[in-house]
Design a protein around this motif. Structure first.
Motif, PDB file in Angstrom:
ATOM      1  N   VAL A  56      48.434  49.282  31.013  1.00 41.55           N
ATOM      2  CA  VAL A  56      49.865  48.982  30.957  1.00 41.55           C
ATOM      3  C   VAL A  56      50.005  47.484  31.190  1.00 41.55           C
ATOM      4  O   VAL A  56      49.088  46.861  31.722  1.00 41.55           O
ATOM      5  N   THR A  57      51.104  46.906  30.806  1.00 42.33           N
ATOM      6  CA  THR A  57      51.277  45.462  30.944  1.00 42.33           C
ATOM      7  C   THR A  57      51.050  45.029  32.388  1.00 42.33           C
ATOM      8  O   THR A  57      51.717  45.514  33.293  1.00 42.33           O
ATOM      9  N   GLY A  58      50.063  44.180  32.571  1.00 42.23           N
ATOM     10  CA  GLY A  58      49.774  43.617  33.882  1.00 42.23           C
ATOM     11  C   GLY A  58      48.982  44.523  34.809  1.00 42.23           C
ATOM     12  O   GLY A  58      48.716  44.150  35.944  1.00 42.23           O
ATOM     13  N   ASN A  59      48.594  45.702  34.364  1.00 39.72           N
ATOM     14  CA  ASN A  59      47.924  46.629  35.264  1.00 39.72           C
ATOM     15  C   ASN A  59      47.257  47.748  34.468  1.00 39.72           C
ATOM     16  O   ASN A  59      47.095  47.640  33.258  1.00 39.72           O
ATOM     17  N   TYR A  60      46.912  48.840  35.131  1.00 38.95           N
ATOM     18  CA  TYR A  60      46.340  50.028  34.505  1.00 38.95           C
ATOM     19  C   TYR A  60      46.627  51.210  35.424  1.00 38.95           C
ATOM     20  O   TYR A  60      47.039  51.048  36.573  1.00 38.95           O
ATOM     21  N   SER A  61      46.405  52.401  34.912  1.00 39.95           N
ATOM     22  CA  SER A  61      46.474  53.583  35.768  1.00 39.95           C
ATOM     23  C   SER A  61      45.434  54.588  35.294  1.00 39.95           C
ATOM     24  O   SER A  61      44.993  54.557  34.140  1.00 39.95           O
ATOM     25  N   CYS A  62      45.040  55.455  36.207  1.00 37.31           N
ATOM     26  CA  CYS A  62      44.090  56.515  35.905  1.00 37.31           C
ATOM     27  C   CYS A  62      44.840  57.845  35.895  1.00 37.31           C
ATOM     28  O   CYS A  62      45.815  58.010  36.631  1.00 37.31           O
ATOM     29  N   SER A  63      44.380  58.784  35.087  1.00 36.63           N
ATOM     30  CA  SER A  63      44.956  60.122  35.064  1.00 36.63           C
ATOM     31  C   SER A  63      43.861  61.110  34.676  1.00 36.63           C
ATOM     32  O   SER A  63      42.836  60.735  34.102  1.00 36.63           O
ATOM     33  N   CYS A  64      44.067  62.372  35.004  1.00 32.33           N
ATOM     34  CA  CYS A  64      43.099  63.417  34.675  1.00 32.33           C
ATOM     35  C   CYS A  64      43.167  63.723  33.181  1.00 32.33           C
ATOM     36  O   CYS A  64      44.237  63.702  32.583  1.00 32.33           O
ATOM     37  N   ILE A  65      42.013  64.040  32.584  1.00 28.38           N
ATOM     38  CA  ILE A  65      41.983  64.437  31.178  1.00 28.38           C
ATOM     39  C   ILE A  65      42.531  65.857  31.053  1.00 28.38           C
ATOM     40  O   ILE A  65      42.661  66.582  32.046  1.00 28.38           O
ATOM     41  N   ASP A  66      42.858  66.257  29.827  1.00 25.91           N
ATOM     42  CA  ASP A  66      43.357  67.610  29.573  1.00 25.91           C
ATOM     43  C   ASP A  66      42.381  68.644  30.117  1.00 25.91           C
ATOM     44  O   ASP A  66      41.164  68.493  29.985  1.00 25.91           O
TER      45      ASP A  66
END
Length: 145
Positions: free
Chosen positions: A59-69
């Protein structure tokens, strides 16, 4: 001094890009036409450690983690910044969605998914792997995701 987008003033004469952005030239600059481009942390030489069974999203200026399907957060967070703040565990779709397989079909959980299998003595109906009919003792695979 007026700094460009995604930049901040360092003093009355110089600007620097915000965290997560990088200039085309020097770290500190005076040119108000300089641009600060987003850094894709997920693709960088040292991508973040999101942990197993995860996606990294820039994402602009950063990132995030999330679980896969097929996986869900143990901590209940949809997005998190690092593996140390969460881990992703398999979703057991079978008890969570009891009618996920048709009648006479057993739901079998697998890592990140599930599959359906006809009960003993039943077989897939005319090639439809999600409907079983009585017949030989054959067992067929079902319509997992």
């Amino acid at each position: 001094m007026q700094c460009p987008a995604n930049a901040k003033c360092v003093n009355s004469t110089h600007c620097t890009c915000l965290d997560g952005s990088q200039p085309h030239g020097n770290r500190f600059f005076t040119d108000t036409m300089e641009t600060c481009d987003d850094i894709d942390e997920c693709l960088g030489p040292s991508p973040p450690d999101c942990g197993p069974n995860t996606n990294c999203t820039n994402v602009t200026g950063n990132y995030s983690c999330s679980c896969i399907d097929g996986y869900e957060s143990r901590a209940g967070k949809a997005k998190f910044p690092h593996a140390s703040e969460n881990s992703c565990q398999d979703i057991d779709e079978c008890p969570k969605t009891p009618d996920i397989c048709s009648p006479k079909i057993m739901c079998i959980n697998t890592n990140g998914s599930y599959w359906c299998e006809c009960w003993a003595g039943y077989m897939p109906s005319y090639g439809n792997r999600t409907v079983c009919q009585g017949g030989s003792c054959c067992r067929g695979h079902g319509g997992g995701i």
